[in-house]
Design a protein around this motif. Structure first.
Motif, PDB file in Angstrom:
ATOM      1  N   UNK A  67      42.183  30.922  33.776  1.00  0.00           N
ATOM      2  CA  UNK A  67      42.103  29.714  34.602  1.00  0.00           C
ATOM      3  C   UNK A  67      42.541  30.009  36.031  1.00  0.00           C
ATOM      4  N   UNK A  68      43.528  30.856  36.171  1.00  0.00           N
ATOM      5  CA  UNK A  68      43.972  31.264  37.514  1.00  0.00           C
ATOM      6  C   UNK A  68      42.842  31.988  38.243  1.00  0.00           C
ATOM      7  N   UNK A  69      42.146  32.884  37.528  1.00  0.00           N
ATOM      8  CA  UNK A  69      41.048  33.649  38.128  1.00  0.00           C
ATOM      9  C   UNK A  69      39.960  32.724  38.654  1.00  0.00           C
ATOM     10  N   UNK A  70      39.680  31.650  37.941  1.00  0.00           N
ATOM     11  CA  UNK A  70      38.651  30.709  38.394  1.00  0.00           C
ATOM     12  C   UNK A  70      39.076  29.997  39.666  1.00  0.00           C
ATOM     13  N   UNK A  71      40.385  29.787  39.833  1.00  0.00           N
ATOM     14  CA  UNK A  71      40.890  29.165  41.056  1.00  0.00           C
ATOM     15  C   UNK A  71      40.858  30.141  42.230  1.00  0.00           C
ATOM     16  N   UNK A  72      41.058  31.409  41.938  1.00  0.00           N
ATOM     17  CA  UNK A  72      41.053  32.424  42.998  1.00  0.00           C
ATOM     18  C   UNK A  72      39.664  32.679  43.543  1.00  0.00           C
ATOM     19  N   UNK A  73      38.639  32.430  42.708  1.00  0.00           N
ATOM     20  CA  UNK A  73      37.235  32.583  43.097  1.00  0.00           C
ATOM     21  C   UNK A  73      36.914  34.018  43.511  1.00  0.00           C
ATOM     22  N   UNK A  74      36.823  34.297  44.794  1.00  0.00           N
ATOM     23  CA  UNK A  74      36.345  35.613  45.235  1.00  0.00           C
ATOM     24  C   UNK A  74      37.448  36.665  45.350  1.00  0.00           C
ATOM     25  N   UNK A  75      38.703  36.295  45.108  1.00  0.00           N
ATOM     26  CA  UNK A  75      39.799  37.260  45.210  1.00  0.00           C
ATOM     27  C   UNK A  75      39.797  38.167  43.977  1.00  0.00           C
ATOM     28  N   UNK A  76      39.781  39.481  44.133  1.00  0.00           N
ATOM     29  CA  UNK A  76      39.782  40.389  42.978  1.00  0.00           C
ATOM     30  C   UNK A  76      41.027  40.201  42.114  1.00  0.00           C
ATOM     31  N   UNK A  77      40.841  40.322  40.799  1.00  0.00           N
ATOM     32  CA  UNK A  77      41.966  40.162  39.882  1.00  0.00           C
ATOM     33  C   UNK A  77      41.930  41.244  38.808  1.00  0.00           C
ATOM     34  N   UNK A  78      43.107  41.761  38.492  1.00  0.00           N
ATOM     35  CA  UNK A  78      43.295  42.709  37.390  1.00  0.00           C
ATOM     36  C   UNK A  78      44.130  42.000  36.337  1.00  0.00           C
ATOM     37  N   UNK A  79      43.673  42.030  35.093  1.00  0.00           N
ATOM     38  CA  UNK A  79      44.431  41.397  34.024  1.00  0.00           C
ATOM     39  C   UNK A  79      45.299  42.405  33.292  1.00  0.00           C
ATOM     40  N   UNK A  80      46.487  41.954  32.904  1.00  0.00           N
ATOM     41  CA  UNK A  80      47.340  42.724  32.002  1.00  0.00           C
ATOM     42  C   UNK A  80      47.629  41.843  30.795  1.00  0.00           C
ATOM     43  N   UNK A  81      47.565  42.399  29.601  1.00  0.00           N
ATOM     44  CA  UNK A  81      47.791  41.594  28.407  1.00  0.00           C
ATOM     45  C   UNK A  81      48.109  42.475  27.203  1.00  0.00           C
ATOM     46  N   UNK A  82      48.776  41.866  26.238  1.00  0.00           N
ATOM     47  CA  UNK A  82      49.052  42.559  24.981  1.00  0.00           C
ATOM     48  C   UNK A  82      48.003  42.226  23.938  1.00  0.00           C
ATOM     49  N   UNK A  83      46.991  41.445  24.336  1.00  0.00           N
ATOM     50  CA  UNK A  83      45.990  40.957  23.378  1.00  0.00           C
ATOM     51  C   UNK A  83      44.610  41.549  23.670  1.00  0.00           C
ATOM     52  N   UNK A  84      43.933  41.974  22.624  1.00  0.00           N
ATOM     53  CA  UNK A  84      42.587  42.540  22.771  1.00  0.00           C
ATOM     54  C   UNK A  84      41.499  41.482  22.884  1.00  0.00           C
ATOM     55  N   UNK A  85      41.730  40.314  22.316  1.00  0.00           N
ATOM     56  CA  UNK A  85      40.637  39.354  22.123  1.00  0.00           C
ATOM     57  C   UNK A  85      40.140  38.685  23.397  1.00  0.00           C
ATOM     58  N   UNK A  86      40.800  38.935  24.539  1.00  0.00           N
ATOM     59  CA  UNK A  86      40.391  38.276  25.771  1.00  0.00           C
ATOM     60  C   UNK A  86      39.532  39.165  26.675  1.00  0.00           C
ATOM     61  N   UNK A  87      39.193  40.344  26.225  1.00  0.00           N
ATOM     62  CA  UNK A  87      38.469  41.289  27.082  1.00  0.00           C
ATOM     63  C   UNK A  87      37.143  40.722  27.575  1.00  0.00           C
ATOM     64  N   UNK A  88      36.356  40.142  26.648  1.00  0.00           N
ATOM     65  CA  UNK A  88      35.054  39.598  27.042  1.00  0.00           C
ATOM     66  C   UNK A  88      35.218  38.457  28.035  1.00  0.00           C
ATOM     67  N   UNK A  89      36.198  37.571  27.783  1.00  0.00           N
ATOM     68  CA  UNK A  89      36.441  36.455  28.702  1.00  0.00           C
ATOM     69  C   UNK A  89      36.871  36.952  30.082  1.00  0.00           C
ATOM     70  N   UNK A  90      37.631  38.030  30.103  1.00  0.00           N
ATOM     71  CA  UNK A  90      38.091  38.586  31.374  1.00  0.00           C
ATOM     72  C   UNK A  90      36.915  39.024  32.239  1.00  0.00           C
ATOM     73  N   UNK A  91      35.944  39.644  31.641  1.00  0.00           N
ATOM     74  CA  UNK A  91      34.807  40.118  32.425  1.00  0.00           C
ATOM     75  C   UNK A  91      33.810  38.999  32.730  1.00  0.00           C
ATOM     76  N   UNK A  92      33.902  37.893  31.982  1.00  0.00           N
ATOM     77  CA  UNK A  92      33.104  36.714  32.317  1.00  0.00           C
ATOM     78  C   UNK A  92      33.537  36.124  33.661  1.00  0.00           C
ATOM     79  N   UNK A  93      34.822  36.267  33.987  1.00  0.00           N
ATOM     80  CA  UNK A  93      35.310  35.786  35.289  1.00  0.00           C
ATOM     81  C   UNK A  93      35.320  36.924  36.313  1.00  0.00           C
TER      82      UNK A  93
END
Length: 239
Positions: A67-93
């Motif tokens: 949700x933060x990434x959607x607010x940032x819009x064009x600002x590049x973002x790198x995700x850090x997480x302990x969970x595997x299941x969000x990988x596809x969603x991460x690249x969707x944003x």
């Protein structure tokens, strides 16, 4: 020398946030602007922050990193997480990268290099449409070397391009130029001149030495005013 990249860190776990900051501090060319443990506070302050990219956790109580990434819009973002299941969603944003915790320094450095590449690519393609003495033109921002007040009308500005061409930009203040040219970083070197930091090679005494060469093959120099020396040196040291 590559430009310093400014980053904002976001993670609701304080230990993870401190560890991430330590990693970033160990990577040359990275400046941590601020670290947040609450995404709502981060978004509330975002207008007052100058940064190039964000490193964010995904799973947080109030807002997710997605949700933060959607607010940032064009600002590049790198995700850090302990969970595997969000990988596809991460690249969707259109996240730059997706790092598993605990984050490894080498892996983080590679992700940051991807940020640098994307920023340079965007900068090289960014254009600026403006009224000039030759009509309305679209100018590639990465080709702009400097602006000066060396014109008949002080409301206009003389624009110098990388190829040596000069144009008169009509009715623009320095403040307006700085707001409109968001893909290029400029520094004031005198009351009457702005220069792109991308074209600064060095300085000597009261002169800024550019990367631009004149017809004789010598580097073009610009006058450095004492009143702007401090801000120039600060900008130069961040390059």
């Amino acid at each position: 020398m590559d430009k310093t990249l400014r980053v904002v860190l976001l993670d609701d776990e304080l230990l993870a946030l401190a560890y991430l900051r330590t990693l970033c501090d160990s990577i040359p060319g990275i400046e941590v602007v601020k670290a947040f443990d609450d995404p709502l506070i981060f978004l509330a302050e975002i207008k007052n922050l100058a940064f190039d990219f964000c490193i964010s956790d995904i799973v947080m109580p109030s807002l997710t990193g997605l949700e933060v990434a959607r607010e940032l819009k064009s600002v590049p973002i790198i995700f850090t997480t302990a969970h595997n299941e969000y990988a596809a969603d991460a690249f969707d944003v259109e996240a730059i990268d997706y790092l598993r915790k605990p984050v490894q320094r080498e892996r983080l450095a590679r992700a940051i290099e991807k940020v640098h590449i994307q920023i340079e690519q965007l900068k090289s393609h960014a254009t600026w449409t403006v009224n000039t003495n030759k009509g309305k033109l679209s100018i590639q921002q990465s080709q702009i070397v400097s602006f000066s007040t060396d014109t008949y009308d002080r409301r206009d500005k003389l624009l110098l391009l990388e190829n040596g061409d000069q144009l008169v930009v009509k009715n623009k203040s320095f403040d307006q130029l700085l707001q409109e040219l968001d893909a290029v970083s400029f520094v004031r070197i005198s009351k009457s001149e702005l220069i792109s930091t991308d074209f600064i090679q060095g300085y000597q005494g009261d002169f800024v030495i550019s990367k631009l060469r004149n017809e004789e093959g010598k580097y073009v120099e610009f006058n450095l005013s004492e009143n702007y020396r401090k801000s120039f040196l600060e900008a130069f040291q961040q390059q």
